[in-house]
Design a protein around this motif. Sequence first.
Motif, PDB file in Angstrom:
ATOM      1  N   SER A   8      -7.125   0.032  -1.318  1.00 20.18           N
ATOM      2  CA  SER A   8      -7.652  -0.235  -2.655  1.00 20.18           C
ATOM      3  C   SER A   8      -8.749  -1.296  -2.624  1.00 20.18           C
ATOM      4  N   ALA A  10     -10.209  -3.733  -5.613  1.00 21.39           N
ATOM      5  CA  ALA A  10      -9.603  -4.023  -6.913  1.00 21.39           C
ATOM      6  C   ALA A  10     -10.188  -5.235  -7.608  1.00 21.39           C
ATOM      7  N   ASP A  12      -8.321  -8.279  -9.258  1.00 17.87           N
ATOM      8  CA  ASP A  12      -6.997  -8.906  -9.339  1.00 17.87           C
ATOM      9  C   ASP A  12      -6.999 -10.033 -10.365  1.00 17.87           C
ATOM     10  N   GLY A  26     -10.393  -8.222  -5.174  1.00 15.31           N
ATOM     11  CA  GLY A  26      -9.149  -8.091  -4.410  1.00 15.31           C
ATOM     12  C   GLY A  26      -9.004  -6.662  -3.933  1.00 15.31           C
ATOM     13  N   GLY A  27      -7.787  -6.291  -3.593  1.00 22.46           N
ATOM     14  CA  GLY A  27      -7.512  -4.937  -3.112  1.00 22.46           C
ATOM     15  C   GLY A  27      -7.148  -4.953  -1.648  1.00 22.46           C
ATOM     16  N   SER A  28      -6.219  -4.052  -1.293  1.00 21.76           N
ATOM     17  CA  SER A  28      -5.732  -4.033   0.087  1.00 21.76           C
ATOM     18  C   SER A  28      -6.854  -3.699   1.070  1.00 21.76           C
ATOM     19  N   PHE A  78      -9.769  -0.020 -10.033  1.00 18.54           N
ATOM     20  CA  PHE A  78      -8.332  -0.348  -9.959  1.00 18.54           C
ATOM     21  C   PHE A  78      -8.118  -1.817 -10.351  1.00 18.54           C
ATOM     22  N   TRP A  80      -5.044  -4.955 -10.672  1.00 17.12           N
ATOM     23  CA  TRP A  80      -3.676  -5.420 -10.391  1.00 17.12           C
ATOM     24  C   TRP A  80      -3.508  -6.827 -10.957  1.00 17.12           C
ATOM     25  N   TYR A  84       3.084 -15.444  -9.063  1.00 19.57           N
ATOM     26  CA  TYR A  84       3.952 -16.041  -8.035  1.00 19.57           C
ATOM     27  C   TYR A  84       4.586 -17.285  -8.617  1.00 19.57           C
ATOM     28  N   THR A  96      -0.200  -2.736 -13.152  1.00 21.62           N
ATOM     29  CA  THR A  96      -0.978  -1.984 -12.160  1.00 21.62           C
ATOM     30  C   THR A  96      -1.734  -0.889 -12.918  1.00 21.62           C
ATOM     31  N   ILE A 123      -1.675   1.885  -0.562  1.00 19.98           N
ATOM     32  CA  ILE A 123      -2.316   2.824  -1.484  1.00 19.98           C
ATOM     33  C   ILE A 123      -1.324   3.980  -1.616  1.00 19.98           C
ATOM     34  N   TRP A 149       5.314   1.995  -4.252  1.00 24.81           N
ATOM     35  CA  TRP A 149       5.282   3.345  -3.660  1.00 24.81           C
ATOM     36  C   TRP A 149       6.634   3.734  -3.092  1.00 24.81           C
ATOM     37  N   PRO A 229      -1.077 -16.494  -2.298  1.00 23.58           N
ATOM     38  CA  PRO A 229      -0.690 -15.620  -1.198  1.00 23.58           C
ATOM     39  C   PRO A 229      -1.217 -14.186  -1.318  1.00 23.58           C
ATOM     40  N   THR A 230      -1.889 -13.860  -2.417  1.00 24.49           N
ATOM     41  CA  THR A 230      -2.389 -12.486  -2.581  1.00 24.49           C
ATOM     42  C   THR A 230      -3.282 -12.110  -1.398  1.00 24.49           C
ATOM     43  N   GLY A 231      -3.009 -10.944  -0.851  1.00 28.44           N
ATOM     44  CA  GLY A 231      -3.856 -10.456   0.230  1.00 28.44           C
ATOM     45  C   GLY A 231      -3.440 -10.946   1.604  1.00 28.44           C
ATOM     46  N   ALA A 232      -2.392 -11.792   1.663  1.00 24.20           N
ATOM     47  CA  ALA A 232      -1.982 -12.308   2.975  1.00 24.20           C
ATOM     48  C   ALA A 232      -1.592 -11.154   3.905  1.00 24.20           C
TER      49      ALA A 232
END
Length: 303
Positions: A8, A10, A12, A26-28, A78, A80, A84, A96, A123, A149, A229-232
């Motif tokens: 993804s 994104a 965020d 952001g995004g994976s 996308f 998200w 935290y 989402t 994804i 998922w 921590p997003t994306g760690a």
Amino acid sequence: MSILVVGSVAFDSVETPFGEVDEVLGGSGTYFSTSASFFSDVSLVAVVGEDFPQEHVEFLKSRNIDLTGLQVAPGKTFRWKGRYGYDLNEAHTLDTQLNVFESFAPQLPSGFEDAEYVFLANIDPELQLQVLQQVRRPKLVACDTMNFWIEGKREALVKTLRHVDTLLINEGEVRQLADEPNLVKAARSILDLGPKNLVVKRGEYGVIMFTEHSTFAAPAFPLEAVFDPTGAGDTFAGGFMGYLASTQNVSEASVRQAIVFGSVMASFAVEDFSLNRMKTLEYKEIEERFRKVKLLTEFDGLE
Ligand code: AMP
């Protein structure tokens, strides 16, 4: 040597006890490819909407990421939203919005089908499989996923896992996927689904890898300041795959080093929101921290 990643891209919106950001990059796929780009060439396959700013495209290009496979589709990118608490190891998803991902059919640009290193970032597992079906003979296929998922598309995910060499997921997801509270037993049953290596991400407690014949653990680099921590996880995977692709060596010794490079990359990512820390990071800082992690675990054996 080049890595192919589907994931993804994104906007965020994230709240942590230390601050909050709204609709940042952001995004994976974004986190993965940025991290991997410190080690290797990367090609990103993803989709964004018409609202995706040129500034973000320019950033990805500045990291030398091949964007031939980045489609721009009518609609919105996308999104998200997550929060935290003080336990930064657990993300609480607030919202989402798949948007352009709902009708995305990944089509590999010509030449991409020969990719040797393939990463299926977090994804829809059906899209992960579609990408895999277009790749000829990859040397290493690694995959990430998440509770969203595992709950919503378990069957498709299990089908994808049959073709995956290395699965990288967090501890909670291991238990959820295996439906087994004991981590070691859960790992065994996931290895039975297809992957040869299971890399379990444990946030600030590090990583533990299970293969059929061995177990390897690496600590996370102890940090005084963790902001987001997003994306760690994706940044970890980027360092892991990037290192393996750069060495062209997937032996267990090399995989162990790749795990430490992955941890080092993740330790930088969490020092700031979005991909901000990645924008100033230099390769010599990565090597320096790699050496420090090695010292963390050095001890004498029994006489
Ligand atoms: P992590 O490395 O696990 O912290 O991944 C965080 C990234 O995953 C964020 O930048 C999100 O945009 C992205 N993300 C969150 N939920 C999903 C989802 N269901 N599918 C794809 N990407 C997601």
